[in-house]
Design an enzyme around this catalytic site. Sequence first.
Site, PDB file in Angstrom:
ATOM      1  CB  SER A 182      25.385  12.025 -14.401  1.00  9.48           C
ATOM      2  OG  SER A 182      24.752  12.297 -13.169  1.00  9.48           O
TER       3      SER A 182
ATOM      4  CD  GLU B 180      23.873  15.011  -8.949  1.00  2.00           C
ATOM      5  OE1 GLU B 180      24.276  16.181  -8.765  1.00  2.00           O
ATOM      6  OE2 GLU B 180      23.048  14.455  -8.201  1.00  2.00           O
TER       7      GLU B 180
ATOM      8  CE1 TYR C 117      29.862  11.381 -11.156  1.00  2.00           C
ATOM      9  CE2 TYR C 117      27.772  12.548 -10.966  1.00  2.00           C
ATOM     10  CZ  TYR C 117      28.499  11.457 -11.383  1.00  2.00           C
ATOM     11  OH  TYR C 117      27.866  10.420 -12.039  1.00  2.00           O
TER      12      TYR C 117
END
Length: 328
Positions: free
Chosen positions: A127, A129, A151
């Site tokens: 990801s 992120e 996360y």
Amino acid sequence: MPRALITGITGQDGPYLAELLLGKGYEVFGLIRGQNNPKRAMVERELPGVKLLTGDLTDLSSLIRAYSQAQPDEVYNLGAISFVAYSWENARLTSDVTGMGVLNMLEATRLYAGEDIGKVRFYQASSSEMFGKVQQVPQRESTLLWPRSPYGVAKVYGHYMTINYRESYGMHASSGILFNHESPRRGPEFVTRKISQAVARISLGLDETVSLGNIDAKRDWGFAGDYVDAMWRMLQQDAGDDYVVATGETHSIREFLDIAFRRVGIEAWEPLVLQDPRFFRPAEVDLLIGDPAKAHDKLDWKPTVSFAELVEMMVDADLAEQRALAGK
């Protein structure tokens, strides 16, 4: 007939990937957690060609059973607790599923393949992120990872574990560092779908306002249907590798609101959008923009849906859904 196993079949990307693989003649298996999973009926209704298996990313023995049943040539690990805001409230569970779950999948792959390690090709859903507090703009495969949420930290663990299994065991394991990708199938807890749903309801007179967090945060947004094609292309390469999958453009939530409200004929939307401190992140990721040059060159992949087309697609789908629900 090639065989594929998909975890996260009930999420946003799983159904798009399953449709792609079924269209290419694959036999597709989807991993689903628990007999009473509320989304099981949805998958059975919308993806009748997918064979569902029961398993849990936190339970290695259940994954080994799933491999034995599916006998996969390709494995796509999309399963995760993927709502970033939730990860602060449940950091341990997020770490177990989104981080350690990757290790369990890799180990199940290794045990299933045995000495013929190359017989299974593995895809890990990494990801954007992971970049968090970005150290380079745009972000590439080589950009330093600095996650800003539980996360993101869990995704970094899974990303590096995938690289480790590739380098340690010679596994055909690839990570797709996917930037934000949306669709009408996105869950309503995510800001893009929250907006498209709220815009539809406001235009139909069902709601008066919508409450959001930081509307100046910027993201690189693409269409989920395009991004699953990149996943498949990764597993068709001669060797595993890591790829940034992105549009290379950045847009703010404010721009998303502009296009969404304009789609329903509302220009002056500011009074309809409330900013609520509850929806601000403890540590914000302000600017994510990917450099997809490697995916362009190595995978011959490019996005087909523009940002404006994506927003309009989501608003149109929610308008149709809300009209049907309201009987309008």
